[in-house]
Motif scaffolding. Structure first.
Motif, PDB file in Angstrom:
ATOM      1  N   GLU A 116      48.100  48.355   5.233  1.00 56.65           N
ATOM      2  CA  GLU A 116      48.630  47.297   6.093  1.00 56.65           C
ATOM      3  C   GLU A 116      49.607  47.857   7.123  1.00 56.65           C
ATOM      4  O   GLU A 116      49.530  47.535   8.321  1.00 56.65           O
ATOM      5  CB  GLU A 116      49.302  46.233   5.217  1.00 56.65           C
ATOM      6  CG  GLU A 116      49.793  45.015   5.989  1.00 56.65           C
ATOM      7  CD  GLU A 116      51.284  45.062   6.283  1.00 56.65           C
ATOM      8  OE1 GLU A 116      51.757  44.237   7.093  1.00 56.65           O
ATOM      9  OE2 GLU A 116      51.973  45.932   5.720  1.00 56.65           O
ATOM     10  N   PHE A 120      49.184  39.188   4.900  1.00 60.17           N
ATOM     11  CA  PHE A 120      49.296  40.194   3.846  1.00 60.17           C
ATOM     12  C   PHE A 120      50.165  39.617   2.736  1.00 60.17           C
ATOM     13  O   PHE A 120      51.257  39.110   3.000  1.00 60.17           O
ATOM     14  CB  PHE A 120      49.918  41.489   4.376  1.00 60.17           C
ATOM     15  CG  PHE A 120      50.170  42.511   3.304  1.00 60.17           C
ATOM     16  CD1 PHE A 120      49.114  43.141   2.658  1.00 60.17           C
ATOM     17  CD2 PHE A 120      51.470  42.834   2.923  1.00 60.17           C
ATOM     18  CE1 PHE A 120      49.349  44.079   1.664  1.00 60.17           C
ATOM     19  CE2 PHE A 120      51.711  43.777   1.937  1.00 60.17           C
ATOM     20  CZ  PHE A 120      50.645  44.398   1.298  1.00 60.17           C
ATOM     21  N   LEU A 160      44.905  41.756   1.736  1.00 57.78           N
ATOM     22  CA  LEU A 160      45.051  42.060   3.160  1.00 57.78           C
ATOM     23  C   LEU A 160      43.940  41.358   3.913  1.00 57.78           C
ATOM     24  O   LEU A 160      42.767  41.711   3.778  1.00 57.78           O
ATOM     25  CB  LEU A 160      44.989  43.570   3.394  1.00 57.78           C
ATOM     26  CG  LEU A 160      45.019  44.061   4.845  1.00 57.78           C
ATOM     27  CD1 LEU A 160      46.276  43.587   5.568  1.00 57.78           C
ATOM     28  CD2 LEU A 160      44.906  45.581   4.891  1.00 57.78           C
TER      29      LEU A 160
END
Length: 270
Positions: A68, A86, A95
């Protein structure tokens, strides 16, 4: 060649705010990736964009968290998915990302072989652009010393799939791969910003032009052969002439066989 890269599936449990976004989508699970995370394509929701969800637990959740942060950084420099949401708990991560437009390079090379040269040229140009990002701008390291430490831990934990080794190492054990890599060290570093898994499934084109890349979990500063070796391996599934053209278009006339073989073997352990 594996043509069917996904299968239909049911929705997975998710945090309430994420589940609300995912409602009414049809789900398909990726059957290709080897990261340990489950990857889902979310599609078919009226008037809603196609999305991708990556989910994992424990150590895989940690990897997703790293992806991420890398994805947010990478998207400032080249085409990449946008992070939609997220979520992280003590042992799970989700995610959610936008989908890339176009088709993957693998899909194009498989379905449109007459486009092979144009696709390879686009892949080489995109990699030159990625590798031209100033190293000073990248906060992530992914050099082979770090990856060797992770590889050693994976071998010791019995996590390496020895049945999935390339034909050149068919029948080898993970220890044999490790020992062969050690004989190629030390390597003179040539650090650039690398994707880390520069493979045909992770690169997308539309109308013959590069759109961008996905799967950013290994993005970081490493030797350029980290990316070159993986693409060399991928193109070998199609035609050796495409391998050579890719390197020539990238700007390399003479391969560094030592680095190429080292990084091919390193990738076997992941």
């Amino acid at each position: 060649m594996q043509i069917n890269r996904e299968r239909a599936c049911t929705a997975i449990p998710a945090p309430p705010s994420l589940a609300a976004v995912l409602a009414e989508y049809a789900w398909a699970r990726d059957t290709v990736g080897e990261s340990g995370a489950a990857v889902y394509r979310l599609h078919g929701k009226p008037a809603a964009p196609e999305l991708f969800l990556k989910h994992g637990r424990d150590a895989v959740a940690d990897d997703i968290g790293q992806e991420e942060s890398r994805l947010r950084w990478l998207a400032q420099h080249v085409g990449a998915p946008t992070v939609v949401q997220f979520h992280r708990t003590h042992n799970e991560a989700w995610l959610l990302m936008t989908a890339m437009a176009g088709q993957s390079a693998y899909q194009l090379l498989t379905a449109r072989p007459e486009m092979s040269v144009a696709v390879v040229d686009a892949l080489a140009a995109f990699l030159r652009r990625l590798h031209a990002i100033p190293v000073s701008a990248c906060p992530f390291s992914a050099d082979h010393t770090l990856r060797l430490a992770v590889a050693r831990a994976r071998i010791d934990a019995g996590l390496v799939d020895e049945d999935d080794f390339d034909e050149a190492r068919d029948g080898w054990t993970a220890e044999q791969v490790w020992d062969a890599m050690q004989r190629l060290l030390p390597l003179v570093p040539d650090p650039v910003v690398t994707h880390g898994d520069y493979s045909l499934d992770n690169l997308f084109l539309r109308d013959g032009e590069m759109v961008g890349c996905i799967d950013a979990g290994r993005v970081g500063i490493a030797d350029r052969y980290q990316d070159l070796a993986i693409m060399w391996n991928c193109l070998g599934e199609f035609d050796a002439s495409l391998q050579q053209r890719f390197f020539t278009q990238y700007g390399i006339d003479t391969l560094d066989q030592r680095k190429l073989q080292f990084h091919l073997m390193l990738d076997e352990l992941f």
